[in-house]
Write an enzyme that holds these catalytic residues in place. Structure first.
Site, PDB file in Angstrom:
ATOM      1  CG  ASN A  57       2.361   1.082   7.937  1.00  0.00           C
ATOM      2  OD1 ASN A  57       3.151   1.753   7.260  1.00  0.00           O
ATOM      3  ND2 ASN A  57       1.052   1.170   7.782  1.00  0.00           N
ATOM      4  CB  THR A  85      -4.228   3.944   3.047  1.00  0.00           C
ATOM      5  OG1 THR A  85      -3.404   2.863   3.458  1.00  0.00           O
ATOM      6  CG2 THR A  85      -5.398   4.051   3.975  1.00  0.00           C
ATOM      7  CB  ALA A 100      -0.889  -0.003   1.238  1.00  0.00           C
ATOM      8  CE1 TYR A 155       6.693   3.309  -3.040  1.00  0.00           C
ATOM      9  CE2 TYR A 155       5.098   3.522  -1.284  1.00  0.00           C
ATOM     10  CZ  TYR A 155       5.758   4.062  -2.364  1.00  0.00           C
ATOM     11  OH  TYR A 155       5.494   5.333  -2.764  1.00  0.00           O
ATOM     12  CB  THR A 156      11.446   1.189   0.265  1.00  0.00           C
ATOM     13  OG1 THR A 156      10.411   1.752   1.086  1.00  0.00           O
ATOM     14  CG2 THR A 156      12.633   2.140   0.231  1.00  0.00           C
ATOM     15  N   GLY A 200      11.364  -4.029   3.860  1.00  0.00           N
ATOM     16  CA  GLY A 200      12.761  -4.214   3.499  1.00  0.00           C
ATOM     17  C   GLY A 200      13.054  -5.322   2.515  1.00  0.00           C
ATOM     18  CB  SER A 226      -0.371   5.390   8.805  1.00  0.00           C
ATOM     19  OG  SER A 226       0.354   6.589   8.655  1.00  0.00           O
TER      20      SER A 226
HETATM   21  C1  LIG Z   1       6.065   6.969   0.575  1.00  0.00           C
HETATM   22  C2  LIG Z   1       5.357   5.857   1.301  1.00  0.00           C
HETATM   23  C3  LIG Z   1       3.981   5.908   1.444  1.00  0.00           C
HETATM   24  C4  LIG Z   1       3.305   4.880   2.119  1.00  0.00           C
HETATM   25  N1  LIG Z   1       1.941   4.924   2.231  1.00  0.00           N
HETATM   26  C5  LIG Z   1       1.284   3.895   2.827  1.00  0.00           C
HETATM   27  C6  LIG Z   1      -0.126   3.881   2.899  1.00  0.00           C
HETATM   28  O1  LIG Z   1      -0.819   4.766   2.386  1.00  0.00           O
HETATM   29  N2  LIG Z   1      -0.718   2.841   3.542  1.00  0.00           N
HETATM   30  C7  LIG Z   1      -0.013   1.807   4.102  1.00  0.00           C
HETATM   31  O2  LIG Z   1      -0.606   0.876   4.664  1.00  0.00           O
HETATM   32  N3  LIG Z   1       1.330   1.791   4.030  1.00  0.00           N
HETATM   33  C8  LIG Z   1       1.993   2.798   3.392  1.00  0.00           C
HETATM   34  N4  LIG Z   1       3.350   2.769   3.318  1.00  0.00           N
HETATM   35  C9  LIG Z   1       4.090   1.657   3.962  1.00  0.00           C
HETATM   36  C10 LIG Z   1       4.385   0.507   2.985  1.00  0.00           C
HETATM   37  O3  LIG Z   1       3.222  -0.076   2.494  1.00  0.00           O
HETATM   38  C11 LIG Z   1       5.222  -0.578   3.684  1.00  0.00           C
HETATM   39  O4  LIG Z   1       4.489  -1.088   4.775  1.00  0.00           O
HETATM   40  C12 LIG Z   1       6.553  -0.036   4.214  1.00  0.00           C
HETATM   41  O5  LIG Z   1       7.103   0.902   3.323  1.00  0.00           O
HETATM   42  C13 LIG Z   1       7.572  -1.176   4.442  1.00  0.00           C
HETATM   43  O6  LIG Z   1       7.843  -1.863   3.236  1.00  0.00           O
HETATM   44  P1  LIG Z   1       9.114  -1.521   2.309  1.00  0.00           P
HETATM   45  O7  LIG Z   1      10.318  -1.527   3.198  1.00  0.00           O
HETATM   46  O8  LIG Z   1       9.123  -2.605   1.278  1.00  0.00           O
HETATM   47  O9  LIG Z   1       8.854  -0.181   1.705  1.00  0.00           O
HETATM   48  C14 LIG Z   1       4.044   3.786   2.651  1.00  0.00           C
HETATM   49  C15 LIG Z   1       5.430   3.742   2.490  1.00  0.00           C
HETATM   50  C16 LIG Z   1       6.093   4.749   1.823  1.00  0.00           C
HETATM   51  C17 LIG Z   1       7.592   4.668   1.651  1.00  0.00           C
END
Ligand SMILES: Cc1cc2nc3c(=O)[nH]c(=O)nc-3n(C[C@H](O)[C@H](O)[C@H](O)COP(=O)(O)O)c2cc1C
Length: 342
Positions: A233, A84, A60, A301-302, A280, A167
């Protein structure tokens, strides 16, 4: 030192807009379908009744307004969580609210749910019905009624719902960190839901009182009848480069902790519900490790920000290779350490 790609010279939110605009031209990304690595049946799985071609999903926050879901799937993601989404449109927090930490392959964000709200998301979900079976939508609100409204009006358009109570940038969500309130909310949603319901939790620290409190939330959610948990999250962090002074850390530094949290969660739920690991993830080996610890699927995502649109295809292909090497024919049979591949 290698030159950074041009897109990293742009401010993060500007770069995201460009990526979104490019993903909005479906013709380009349709061609990825031919080589995105999801055709191999060995990667397929069933996530609480949702049939997916690979366990690697987009988390998300990438497609907050559900604008480019089909293109994201065509890159090779097995599923995508839009949102979201909140009932009303929201401006989010003041900028700067996204900071790249390239040396750590990480991001800090304090977005605070900027988004166009429920109605435009519904319009776009209706247009993406071709992809419905692999789309989840993340919903949130600061009172129960808002969340119910989001569930009622989106659930016929998606394969599953992801409830976001986690969040770190939206203080109003913390009311649902109170177990009795969370139980009431989830029981109400479970009574109305027609598709699988997942709850995305905040991360818990390793040696801390709040670890027990947060694991209690996982237990409460399972008792109240969710189909799965998303763990987790972003990690709350203070940083003066963000206008509001604090936000969430995501990306590579989270991985080790994600692995520990998945082990904690599996010990608690003992296979009663699905676990989606998030935090991660960058490589197929890491996907393997999380599946081996008890996750049913993963989200990222990242790493996509740093690695680019070819990432999900690369992970799918390598995961297939690892499975071949280990003689594993089903995602659910993955266990132990990943084999070493040259
Ligand atoms: C810029 C940004 C916006 C995000 N917005 C949301 C969001 O709207 N809703 C949500 O549940 N998580 C949100 N996340 C969290 C990601 O879904 C995820 O849980 C978190 O980044 C850890 O995963 P990653 O390390 O692969 O990025 C966001 C993350 C980032 C970096």
């Amino acid at each position: 030192m290698a030159a950074r790609p041009l897109i990293f010279r742009l401010p993060p939110e500007g770069a995201h807009k460009i990526a979104e605009t490019a993903l909005g031209i479906p013709g380009i990304w349709n061609t990825f379908r031919l080589a995105n690595g999801i055709r191999d049946d060995r990667l397929a799985l069933n996530l609480a009744g949702i049939k997916l071609p690979t366990p690697v999903g987009m988390a998300a926050g990438f497609d907050k307004d559900c604008k480019v879901l089909g293109s994201v799937l065509n890159l090779g993601f097995g599923f995508v969580t839009g949102g979201t989404v909140t009932l009303a449109s929201r401006p989010g927090n003041p900028k700067p609210r996204v900071i790249r930490l390239p040396d750590q392959q990480a991001v800090l964000n304090s977005m605070g749910f900027p988004g166009q709200g429920l109605e435009p998301a519904i319009r776009r979900l209706k247009k993406s019905q071709k992809y419905r079976d692999r789309v989840l939508v993340s919903i949130a609100g600061t009172i129960e009624d808002e969340i119910f409204e989001c569930l009622r009006s989106t659930q016929s358009l998606v394969a599953g719902i992801e409830l976001n109570i986690s969040s770190p940038n939206t203080s109003g969500l913390r009311i649902f960190h109170e177990p009795a309130r969370l139980r009431g909310l989830i029981e109400g949603l479970v009574a109305e839901k027609q598709v699988p319901l997942f709850v995305k939790l905040p991360p818990w620290p390793r040696d801390d009182e709040s670890r027990r409190e947060l694991l209690k939330l996982a237990e409460t959610a399972v008792d109240a009848g969710v189909d799965g948990l998303v763990i987790a999250n972003t990690h709350p962090i203070e940083n003066s480069r963000l206008k509001v002074g604090r936000g969430g850390l995501s990306g590579a530094p989270l991985f080790e902790h994600t692995e520990l949290m998945i082990a904690d969660t599996q010990a608690l739920v003992q296979g009663q519900v699905e676990i989606i690991a998030c935090g991660g993830v960058t490589t197929a080996e890491q996907v393997w490790q999380l599946l081996a610890k008890g996750a049913s699927a993963v989200q990222l995502y990242t790493s996509f920000i740093y690695e680019g649109p070819g990432l999900p295809a690369r992970i799918n292909k390598r995961l297939t290779k690892l499975m071949n090497m280990a003689g594993v024919t089903k995602i659910s049979d993955i266990s132990g350490e990943p084999p070493t591949v040259e």
